[in-house]
Motif scaffolding. Structure first.
Motif, mmCIF file in Angstrom:
data_model
loop_
_atom_site.group_PDB
_atom_site.id
_atom_site.type_symbol
_atom_site.label_atom_id
_atom_site.label_comp_id
_atom_site.label_asym_id
_atom_site.label_seq_id
_atom_site.Cartn_x
_atom_site.Cartn_y
_atom_site.Cartn_z
ATOM 1 N N ALA A 176 0.885 -1.181 -0.138
ATOM 2 C CA ALA A 176 0.037 -0.004 -0.057
ATOM 3 C C ALA A 176 0.665 1.417 0.130
ATOM 4 O O ALA A 176 0.671 2.340 -0.832
ATOM 5 N N ILE A 177 1.941 1.233 0.774
ATOM 6 C CA ILE A 177 2.960 2.438 0.617
ATOM 7 C C ILE A 177 3.446 2.678 -0.516
ATOM 8 O O ILE A 177 3.551 3.547 -1.007
ATOM 9 N N GLU A 178 3.779 1.423 -1.280
ATOM 10 C CA GLU A 178 4.498 1.823 -2.615
ATOM 11 C C GLU A 178 3.318 2.389 -3.639
ATOM 12 O O GLU A 178 3.764 2.649 -4.764
ATOM 13 N N HIS A 179 2.010 1.610 -3.495
ATOM 14 C CA HIS A 179 0.788 2.145 -4.398
ATOM 15 C C HIS A 179 -0.086 2.950 -3.771
ATOM 16 O O HIS A 179 -1.293 2.510 -3.613
ATOM 17 N N ASN A 180 0.466 3.966 -3.126
ATOM 18 C CA ASN A 180 -0.449 4.823 -2.205
ATOM 19 C C ASN A 180 -1.472 5.683 -2.937
ATOM 20 O O ASN A 180 -2.525 5.904 -2.612
ATOM 21 N N SER B 76 -0.139 6.672 5.823
ATOM 22 C CA SER B 76 0.603 6.765 4.630
ATOM 23 C C SER B 76 -0.096 7.237 3.371
ATOM 24 O O SER B 76 0.524 7.795 2.512
ATOM 25 N N CYS B 77 -1.373 6.773 3.357
ATOM 26 C CA CYS B 77 -1.911 6.834 2.132
ATOM 27 C C CYS B 77 -3.218 7.749 2.072
ATOM 28 O O CYS B 77 -3.748 8.186 0.833
ATOM 29 N N PHE B 78 -3.565 8.344 3.299
ATOM 30 C CA PHE B 78 -4.680 9.082 3.438
ATOM 31 C C PHE B 78 -5.797 8.784 2.705
ATOM 32 O O PHE B 78 -6.465 9.476 1.639
#
Length: 339
Positions: free
Chosen positions: A154-158, A183-185
């Protein structure tokens, strides 16, 4: 929470500083003692004390550990191993190491312990665990590999998670969701589980990380647009109205496909979620699984096919952020409705 290094780290080379960072990351999340980088430490330790003292300051004596300590037993085992490694160099005993061990040995075992996961931003996700109920048999009180894998993905594909209405099935104590919220809001995040004690622990962890629940009419100062809620959801008895109330356009789940007996129930729920999506919303579903039993995993894929759901394996992320067993196989399936 500040994870900056103490000032005496500047006497070490880059490799030693990185090793200290690794010890901090692994220690704060309570990675198994034997999995910490002790072999690398053996190669770096000398008669000079800065490296051992740096590790001590970044772990046992760090403010995060002071405020949110791992279990007493974990701290004791960690210090015992660190002292053993230092003694093998033939160096003079370090008073700071023995003082830290004495403090731990003289402490009472608390009812609550903590695991903290370092995010690339320098922020933390901290999870509290009630020692008394970890042994009560609910898997929701365990952080599994797929939860960490999905959090990294998820962090990499936020962009996939940003400003979305996210529903998590089987949230457990909240690791994946809290990482995504920090991290992704997303616009809204709904945590769900069916075990009452897990749900209570989940609510505690949400507040511990600076969030408040939607019904409490407050949000984090860091991310004022995200609404968080916790909902009890029993997959076997879920109602049509409950599904409509969930109001999501992205559904995620991690490490829920581990028992053949729940595969049919879980797959049926996924199919229902597509049918009860509110008008105008396009539903996406991501399911992350640690493949402990290939037979159970193939059963899940066949059941998806039989239920009229399509699936595809998504490419792995590239960046390793959290500490967990990377020898196990984890996959993320994107599930869609056959048309």
């Amino acid at each position: 929470m500040d994870l900056q290094l103490p000032s005496n780290d500047q006497v070490m080379d880059a490799g030693q500083a990185t090793l200290c960072d690794t010890f901090q990351r692994d220690f704060l999340c309570c990675r198994r003692i034997g999995s910490l980088p002790w072999k690398e430490l053996d190669q770096e330790l000398t008669l000079e004390p800065p490296l051992a003292l740096c590790i001590l300051k970044k772990t046992i004596n760090h403010p995060v550990c002071r405020k949110y300590p791992p279990s007493l037993q974990y701290r004791r085992l960690f210090l015992s191993e660190l002292i053993k490694k230092h003694e093998r160099t033939g160096a003079e005993p370090l008073d700071d190491l023995y003082s830290a061990l004495a403090e731990v040995l003289n402490s009472e075992d608390p009812a609550v312990c903590y695991k903290s996961y370092c995010l690339p931003t320098g922020d933390l996700v901290t999870l509290s665990e009630n020692v008394a109920i970890v042994s009560e048999g609910t898997t929701g009180l365990v952080t599994w590999e797929a939860a960490l894998f999905l959090a990294e993905w998820a962090i990499e594909h936020n962009d996939i998670f940003n400003n979305r209405m996210i529903l998590e099935l089987g949230s457990g104590i909240g690791l994946t969701g809290l990482v995504i919220c920090k991290s992704c809001f997303p616009k809204k995040y709904t945590f769900t589980d069916c075990h009452q004690k897990v749900l209570q622990q989940l609510k505690d962890n949400i507040r511990l990380n600076g969030f408040m629940l939607e019904e409490e009419h407050s949000v984090t100062s860091e991310n004022p647009t995200t609404l968080l809620s916790v909902t009890e959801l029993d997959w076997e008895s879920v109602t049509e109205q409950q599904l409509l109330n969930l109001d999501a356009d992205l559904v995620i789940a991690a490490d829920v496909v581990y028992d053949p007996e729940i595969v049919t129930t879980f797959t049926k729920l996924l199919k229902q979620l597509f049918h009860y999506t509110k008008a105008g919303k396009k539903m996406e579903i991501l399911v992350a699984s640690t493949i402990r039993s290939p037979e159970t995993y193939r059963l899940f894929q066949r059941t998806l096919d039989d239920t009229g759901l399509r699936w595809q394996v998504l490419p792995d992320h590239k960046r390793n952020i959290f500490a967990y067993d990377r020898n196990c196989t984890v996959q993320i399936l994107k599930v869609t409705l056959q048309v």
